[in-house]
Design a protein around this motif. Sequence first.
Motif, short mmCIF file in Angstrom:
data_model
loop_
_atom_site.label_atom_id
_atom_site.label_comp_id
_atom_site.label_asym_id
_atom_site.label_seq_id
_atom_site.Cartn_x
_atom_site.Cartn_y
_atom_site.Cartn_z
N THR A 107 30.55 -9.19 28.98
CA THR A 107 30.45 -10.47 29.68
C THR A 107 29.04 -11.04 29.54
N PRO A 108 28.85 -12.31 29.91
CA PRO A 108 27.48 -12.87 29.91
C PRO A 108 26.50 -12.04 30.74
N ALA A 109 26.99 -11.48 31.85
CA ALA A 109 26.11 -10.63 32.66
C ALA A 109 25.72 -9.37 31.88
N HIS A 124 25.48 -9.24 28.64
CA HIS A 124 24.53 -9.69 27.62
C HIS A 124 23.12 -9.77 28.21
N ALA A 125 23.03 -10.29 29.42
CA ALA A 125 21.73 -10.40 30.08
C ALA A 125 21.13 -9.02 30.34
N MET A 126 21.97 -8.07 30.70
CA MET A 126 21.49 -6.71 30.93
C MET A 126 20.94 -6.10 29.65
N LEU A 127 21.66 -6.28 28.54
CA LEU A 127 21.18 -5.78 27.25
C LEU A 127 19.86 -6.44 26.86
N ALA A 128 19.78 -7.74 27.06
CA ALA A 128 18.54 -8.46 26.74
C ALA A 128 17.39 -7.94 27.58
N GLY A 129 17.68 -7.59 28.83
CA GLY A 129 16.65 -7.06 29.71
C GLY A 129 16.11 -5.74 29.20
N ILE A 130 16.99 -4.90 28.65
CA ILE A 130 16.55 -3.63 28.08
C ILE A 130 15.62 -3.88 26.90
N ARG A 154 17.80 -6.30 18.18
CA ARG A 154 17.93 -7.75 18.40
C ARG A 154 19.06 -8.33 17.56
N ALA A 155 19.18 -7.86 16.32
CA ALA A 155 20.25 -8.36 15.45
C ALA A 155 21.62 -7.95 15.99
N ILE A 156 21.71 -6.75 16.52
CA ILE A 156 22.97 -6.30 17.13
C ILE A 156 23.30 -7.17 18.33
N LEU A 157 22.31 -7.41 19.19
CA LEU A 157 22.54 -8.24 20.38
C LEU A 157 22.95 -9.65 20.01
N THR A 158 22.33 -10.21 18.98
CA THR A 158 22.69 -11.57 18.54
C THR A 158 24.16 -11.63 18.14
N ALA A 159 24.63 -10.63 17.40
CA ALA A 159 26.04 -10.60 16.99
C ALA A 159 26.96 -10.43 18.19
N ILE A 160 26.54 -9.62 19.16
CA ILE A 160 27.37 -9.38 20.33
C ILE A 160 27.47 -10.63 21.19
N THR A 161 26.36 -11.30 21.41
CA THR A 161 26.41 -12.52 22.23
C THR A 161 27.20 -13.63 21.53
N ALA A 162 27.25 -13.59 20.21
CA ALA A 162 28.07 -14.56 19.45
C ALA A 162 29.53 -14.13 19.40
N ARG A 163 29.83 -12.98 19.99
CA ARG A 163 31.18 -12.40 19.99
C ARG A 163 31.72 -12.22 18.57
N ASP A 164 30.81 -11.83 17.67
CA ASP A 164 31.16 -11.58 16.28
C ASP A 164 31.27 -10.07 16.10
#
Length: 211
Positions: A99-101, A103-109, A174-184
């Motif tokens: 979820t977006p929440a 995603h925010a948690m991952l970004a925080g890490i 960061r590249a992994i997170l970008t793909a995850i937030t794009a739901r790719d």
Amino acid sequence: MSASRSADQIHATLSSQIVAGHLRPGDALAETALAARFGLSRTPVREALQRLAAEGLVERGPRRAFAVRRMTTDGLRHLFEALAELEALCAGMAALRMTPADHAMLAGILDSDDLPGADYAQLNIRFHQSLRQGAGNDVLAGMLEDLNRRSLPWRNAQFEARQGRIASSRAEHRAILTAITARDDTAAAAQMRAHMGASLGVILEMIAARD
């Protein structure tokens, strides 16, 4: 210090020395000698050695005595190939389910990685654990538990073995997170495979230099 904390201390010291090559394949790990070295009883020493055996770093030899196990490059490659595929599957599922929440948690890490004095090895563990949880599949998480335990000492060692590996690992996260937030999910899985492959490459270089 509790027996559990004492075992953690012994485990951390021995695993680091084994991976770094200070303890060589075949070296004996006698409980009595280790207890004297650490100034502790044999109980936490035995617990630490049993954990190291579960991770594949030590093995029992004649008379059930512990000794440092020889890990071949093929053995490590096979371990990381299996780990990469399961981690990639988790990343792809996480891309579809987080979820977006989340995603925010991952970004925080990842943001915590940049703080002065941050323990990158521990933050790396948190990032991968969060992806496994985000995949939402307990069976898959259980399959990864053993592989993660066996690979973790080597994965942690890479950050000390090569200058700049922390920076490149951060970029891969960061590249992994970008793909995850794009739901790719396809891109997330591919980025995770590349990330695990980069880790294996550093570890094999480390072993070649050590040997």
